[in-house]
Design a protein around this motif. Structure first.
Motif, PDB file in Angstrom:
ATOM      1  N   LEU A  88      11.786   3.656 -11.686  1.00  0.00           N
ATOM      2  CA  LEU A  88      12.258   3.065 -12.688  1.00  0.00           C
ATOM      3  C   LEU A  88      12.193   1.630 -12.290  1.00  0.00           C
ATOM      4  CD1 LEU A  88      14.159   5.063 -15.288  1.00  0.00           C
ATOM      5  CD2 LEU A  88      11.957   4.377 -15.526  1.00  0.00           C
ATOM      6  N   ARG A  89      13.066   1.350 -11.169  1.00  0.00           N
ATOM      7  CA  ARG A  89      13.199  -0.047 -10.662  1.00  0.00           C
ATOM      8  C   ARG A  89      11.945  -0.787  -9.914  1.00  0.00           C
ATOM      9  NH1 ARG A  89      18.428   2.075  -8.933  1.00  0.00           N
ATOM     10  NH2 ARG A  89      17.395   2.262  -6.980  1.00  0.00           N
ATOM     11  N   ALA A  90      11.102   0.335  -9.425  1.00  0.00           N
ATOM     12  CA  ALA A  90      10.478  -0.453  -8.452  1.00  0.00           C
ATOM     13  C   ALA A  90       8.856  -0.647  -9.061  1.00  0.00           C
ATOM     14  CB  ALA A  90      10.032   0.431  -7.195  1.00  0.00           C
ATOM     15  N   ILE A  91       8.700   0.298  -9.848  1.00  0.00           N
ATOM     16  CA  ILE A  91       7.305   0.246 -10.503  1.00  0.00           C
ATOM     17  C   ILE A  91       6.769  -1.131 -11.195  1.00  0.00           C
ATOM     18  CG2 ILE A  91       5.879   1.204 -12.745  1.00  0.00           C
ATOM     19  CD1 ILE A  91       6.513   4.169 -11.541  1.00  0.00           C
ATOM     20  N   PRO A  92       7.733  -1.822 -12.093  1.00  0.00           N
ATOM     21  CA  PRO A  92       7.229  -2.964 -12.429  1.00  0.00           C
ATOM     22  C   PRO A  92       6.815  -4.119 -11.366  1.00  0.00           C
ATOM     23  CG  PRO A  92       9.097  -2.168 -13.731  1.00  0.00           C
ATOM     24  CD  PRO A  92       8.940  -1.375 -12.533  1.00  0.00           C
ATOM     25  N   ALA A  93       7.658  -4.052 -10.339  1.00  0.00           N
ATOM     26  CA  ALA A  93       7.291  -5.082  -9.325  1.00  0.00           C
ATOM     27  C   ALA A  93       6.120  -4.574  -8.504  1.00  0.00           C
ATOM     28  CB  ALA A  93       8.604  -5.151  -8.068  1.00  0.00           C
ATOM     29  N   ILE A  94       5.814  -3.342  -8.720  1.00  0.00           N
ATOM     30  CA  ILE A  94       4.425  -2.714  -7.914  1.00  0.00           C
ATOM     31  C   ILE A  94       3.293  -3.015  -8.459  1.00  0.00           C
ATOM     32  CG2 ILE A  94       3.177  -0.909  -7.262  1.00  0.00           C
ATOM     33  CD1 ILE A  94       5.960   0.524  -6.462  1.00  0.00           C
ATOM     34  N   VAL A  95       3.324  -2.975 -10.031  1.00  0.00           N
ATOM     35  CA  VAL A  95       2.295  -3.209 -10.889  1.00  0.00           C
ATOM     36  C   VAL A  95       1.958  -4.557 -10.895  1.00  0.00           C
ATOM     37  CG1 VAL A  95       1.357  -3.125 -13.321  1.00  0.00           C
ATOM     38  CG2 VAL A  95       2.554  -1.128 -12.281  1.00  0.00           C
ATOM     39  N   THR A 130       0.828  -1.157  -0.035  1.00  0.00           N
ATOM     40  CA  THR A 130      -0.043   0.087   0.112  1.00  0.00           C
ATOM     41  C   THR A 130       0.758   1.301  -0.028  1.00  0.00           C
ATOM     42  OG1 THR A 130      -1.777  -1.262   1.243  1.00  0.00           O
ATOM     43  CG2 THR A 130      -1.912   1.094   1.293  1.00  0.00           C
ATOM     44  N   GLY A 131       2.036   1.164   0.864  1.00  0.00           N
ATOM     45  CA  GLY A 131       2.916   2.467   0.944  1.00  0.00           C
ATOM     46  C   GLY A 131       3.311   2.672  -0.301  1.00  0.00           C
ATOM     47  N   HIS A 132       4.010   1.599  -1.047  1.00  0.00           N
ATOM     48  CA  HIS A 132       4.622   1.593  -2.345  1.00  0.00           C
ATOM     49  C   HIS A 132       3.828   2.210  -3.467  1.00  0.00           C
ATOM     50  CE1 HIS A 132       7.774  -1.507  -1.477  1.00  0.00           C
ATOM     51  NE2 HIS A 132       8.115  -0.482  -0.716  1.00  0.00           N
ATOM     52  N   LEU A 133       2.332   1.683  -3.497  1.00  0.00           N
ATOM     53  CA  LEU A 133       1.556   2.162  -4.383  1.00  0.00           C
ATOM     54  C   LEU A 133       1.385   3.767  -4.271  1.00  0.00           C
ATOM     55  CD1 LEU A 133      -1.325  -0.549  -4.190  1.00  0.00           C
ATOM     56  CD2 LEU A 133      -0.140   0.184  -6.221  1.00  0.00           C
ATOM     57  N   VAL A 134       1.215   4.241  -3.055  1.00  0.00           N
ATOM     58  CA  VAL A 134       1.012   5.526  -2.945  1.00  0.00           C
ATOM     59  C   VAL A 134       2.200   6.418  -3.530  1.00  0.00           C
ATOM     60  CG1 VAL A 134       0.565   7.350  -1.123  1.00  0.00           C
ATOM     61  CG2 VAL A 134      -0.712   5.396  -0.934  1.00  0.00           C
ATOM     62  N   TRP A 135       3.418   5.953  -2.859  1.00  0.00           N
ATOM     63  CA  TRP A 135       4.661   6.627  -3.146  1.00  0.00           C
ATOM     64  C   TRP A 135       5.036   6.339  -4.532  1.00  0.00           C
ATOM     65  CZ3 TRP A 135       8.932   3.953  -5.494  1.00  0.00           C
ATOM     66  CH2 TRP A 135       9.773   4.562  -5.606  1.00  0.00           C
ATOM     67  N   SER A 136       4.403   5.469  -5.484  1.00  0.00           N
ATOM     68  CA  SER A 136       4.727   5.497  -6.813  1.00  0.00           C
ATOM     69  C   SER A 136       3.887   6.609  -7.631  1.00  0.00           C
ATOM     70  CB  SER A 136       4.365   4.066  -7.532  1.00  0.00           C
ATOM     71  OG  SER A 136       3.127   3.627  -7.496  1.00  0.00           O
TER      72      SER A 136
END
Length: 755
Positions: free
Chosen positions: A573-580, A552-558
């Motif tokens: 760029l590194r985190a968004i693919p894993a978040i999605v 949840t925190g990563h979604l909001v931060w992204s």
């Protein structure tokens, strides 16, 4: 082929089977099982809170994990452990005379000290804890435990029972606890904490439990006058009993003989009984003494003066039988008091009042006061009071013929009156034309007494057995309905709690963030639903919940990274693919609509594009705060910076202003309210009787049902306290009505004597 003759009892005593247990032991087994079930329920509620506090104060992650694992294991095995303890205790009843405790309940005396090294350290520690608990319980509740053992032994005179075979002894109860805890898959430290929690709870609550067990046997007529365990004479000395020791009859016949002897004496020991928890069973002679001290009566057993007729007991009984027949028809109205009904009975041929003996006069006065209490008791509906009031003359006939009626707790007439009143405590009138099985049953019992009773007290035994069977069937039906209601309410409460926690988590992360509207809608709908699903499956302490919170925190931060520095773009760029990917898998796991999932991911990706566009045009600034970089690169650090999720129920989070609306006295009253307690509430100028079926801890709700088990009201703590303070809700006393009436009579007679 018969093989029964080949079975040999090595103990030299005939064991009882569960099918030929004395009825009093069956009653004790069933009632104590329900009480023990409530005690265990309170234990699991306390254990959950205590383990959570220990985990919260743990000095290391390892210790915290130990306590969280213990909490999860207790939740998963709660029902199994309760059943295990109850089955163990029940087996001590069913196999009385041949019950052999299992090794898990053994004591340290059974440990072979020569081979102590072979005993696992954890098993030894558990056995030490159980042994200490047994010793503590025996020391603290020595008197009620000994009295209970005395009464149980009286019921099975041919069986010799040691402590770890005696039903409900500390050894049996703690043995059941040890067996239930033996299979817990938790660290020994956590298991010892669980046993310590059992130690605290049982030490605090078993006093009431043993008192209730003794009252159950007393109500069955088992040694009702024994207030203390007689001191056994030393070997080689004669059996000399002290003047203060109550004799212990060895048979019902001997018991009746000794009761008669006590009645003829002039004892003055009518006082508080610590075992029964109320006024002791005063003998008839003691009650008569109180009557005479109040009235200074000077009535003799001799015939009256010239011209005044005298009624002996036989002629009085004959007149009462005639009156009983004339009162057989009832129009549904109020019933006259016993004094009013006796006006014609005690009238002589010349119209004057006939003279009666002192003993008969005392009996009439006592029975009249008993029914005055019943007919004025607000706990009963007027219709039910009128029905029970029709039994005044039959009860008077019983009391005239058997003076032990007043001090014999197990007398069938007393038990029948108690059962009738207890079943009617929550009764309310049905709508016109609607069938009422309870009213019909009580009417049939009363009519049979009026039509069939002469001097055959066995009729009351028959009616009591039949009525108890009726109420048992009715109780089981209502318990099923109430259980379904409790399950539904607890499920609803967990759902409400999950919804509250999930929404709060999303709001906390989204606070003061610039989140695009489509993403905000996604967080409030699809993602909140996923958070609820995880919460319901594993709770807040589960690893899945920690992962969901982190995501949840990563979604909001992204979609709104804060703060922004030179490394933010690369981190995104590194985190968004894993978040999605994790977001997609989460929605698939709850079977969210695939089309809606694609739309949500598309909106999320568009938001990410907007973020990169803003980063391309926004001026960059160096990272001056180390913590800011850690919030992006280390998810756990981000979680630690997020405000804690509210974990208290909604009503506990209310402001102190709401607390001051209700005085603390009434809030304390609500806290002491037990499940099963009856109340009377006023709604739209109508009085409604209902029972507390459940207290839902997660939401702080008190759920009340009517006698049919249907939900009629729910309150939160402050609401219930305010209703009790205003008089809209009042408590009903569901104690045994005959005992309450007798206690009231003794208190009133004492007060009038002092005045």
């Amino acid at each position: 082929m018969k093989q029964d003759n080949k079975v040999v009892s090595f103990s030299g005593q005939k064991p009882f089977s569960r099918f030929d247990l004395p009825p009093a032991l069956v009653r004790l087994r069933d009632t104590s099982g329900q009480s023990l079930k409530s005690v265990l329920g309170r234990f699991f509620e306390r254990a959950d809170d205590a383990l959570f506090e220990l985990a919260d104060r743990a000095g290391s992650n390892k210790d915290q994990t130990v306590y969280f694992d213990a909490m999860r294991e207790l939740r998963l095995r709660r029902k199994t452990m309760v059943v295990s303890v109850l089955q163990y205790v029940s087996q001590a009843f069913n196999d009385i005379g041949q019950f052999r405790p299992r090794q898990t309940g053994g004591t340290l005396d059974e440990v072979d000290h020569d081979s102590l090294s072979l005993v696992e350290h954890s098993d030894l520690e558990q056995r030490v804890a159980i042994d200490n608990l047994i010793s503590k319980l025996r020391n603290r509740y020595q008197s009620p435990i000994q009295l209970l053992s005395l009464r149980v032994n009286h019921l099975v005179p041919g069986v010799e029972l040691v402590d770890n075979q005696m039903p409900l002894s500390p050894e049996v109860i703690c043995g059941g606890v040890a067996e239930a805890c033996a299979d817990l898959d938790i660290d020994i430290r956590a298991k010892l904490v669980v046993l310590k929690l059992f130690d605290r709870l049982l030490a605090d609550t078993l006093g009431d439990f043993y008192q209730e067990a003794n009252r159950t046997l007393i109500s069955e007529g088992i040694l009702p006058d024994v207030k203390r365990v007689p001191v056994r004479p030393s070997a080689g000395k004669p059996d000399a009993r002290s003047a203060t020791s109550a004799p212990v009859p060895s048979s019902p016949a001997q018991q009746g003989s000794e009761e008669k002897t006590r009645e003829q004496g002039n004892h003055q020991n009518y006082g508080y009984d610590p075992i029964q928890g109320g006024v002791s069973n005063a003998t008839f002679s003691e009650l008569s003494a109180l009557l005479h001290q109040r009235d200074n009566a000077n009535i003799t057993d001799e015939p009256g003066s010239a011209g005044q007729a005298y009624l002996d007991t036989d002629r009085l009984m004959a007149r009462l039988s005639q009156a009983q027949a004339s009162f057989g028809n009832w129009d549904g109205g109020e019933v006259a008091s016993l004094d009013q009904q006796l006006q014609s009975v005690l009238r002589a041929a010349n119209g004057q009042k006939a003279n009666i003996g002192q003993v008969d006069s005392d009996v009439i006065n006592l029975v009249s006061m008993l029914f005055d209490f019943i007919l004025e008791d607000r706990q009963l509906h007027p219709v039910m009071k009128a029905l029970i009031g029709r039994l005044q003359i039959p009860v008077l006939k019983v009391a005239l013929s058997d003076k032990n009626f007043f001090n014999r707790g197990g007398h069938p007439v007393r038990k029948l009156l108690n059962e009738l009143a207890l079943s009617a405590i929550g009764w309310s009138e049905k709508r016109s034309g609607q069938r009422d099985p309870l009213l019909e049953k009580i009417e049939s019992v009363v009519n049979r007494v009026l039509n069939e009773f002469t001097n055959n007290v066995s009729l009351f035994d028959e009616l009591l057995k039949d009525f108890s069977h009726f109420t048992d069937l009715d109780r089981r039906r209502r318990e099923l309905v109430e259980q379904r209601l409790r399950d539904a309410e607890e499920g609803r409460a967990r759902q409400e709690r999950a919804c509250e926690v999930a929404e709060t988590l999303v709001k906390d992360f989204a606070a003061e963030r610039d989140i695009p509207e489509p993403v905000l809608e996604m967080l409030g709908e699809a993602w909140t639903r996923y958070l609820q699903w995880v919460f319901l499956r594993e709770g807040e302490e589960g690893e899945r919940w920690a992962d969901a919170r982190e995501l949840t925190g990563h979604l909001v931060w992204s979609v709104d990274p804060h703060p922004i520095d030179d490394s933010t773009r690369n981190e995104l760029l590194r985190a968004i693919p894993a978040i999605v990917d994790e977001f997609r898998m989460a929605l698939q796991e709850i079977s969210w609509d695939p089309f809606a999932t694609d739309i949500a991911i598309r909106d999320l990706e568009l938001a990410h594009v907007d973020v990169f566009q803003r980063l391309a045009t926004a001026p960059t600034r160096p990272s001056t705060v180390v913590v800011a970089e850690e919030l992006v690169t280390e998810p756990r650090a981000e979680l630690e910076s997020v405000p804690p999720v509210l974990s208290m129920p909604v009503d506990e989070a209310k402001t102190s202003e709401e607390e001051t609306v209700v005085s603390q006295h009434w809030l304390d009253q609500t806290s002491r309210l037990r499940v099963g307690a009856w109340i009377e509430l006023i709604r739209d100028d109508t009085k409604l009787r209902c029972k507390l079926a459940a207290f839902i801890k997660a939401t702080g709700k008190y759920i009340f049902v009517n006698r049919s088990g249907a939900k009629v009201a729910e309150y939160r703590r402050q609401e219930l306290g305010a209703a009790m303070e205003s008089g809209a809700v009042s408590m009903l006393d569901d104690g045994l009505i005959f005992d309450r009436a007798l206690e009231s009579i003794i208190d009133n007679l004492r007060s009038s004597r002092k005045d």
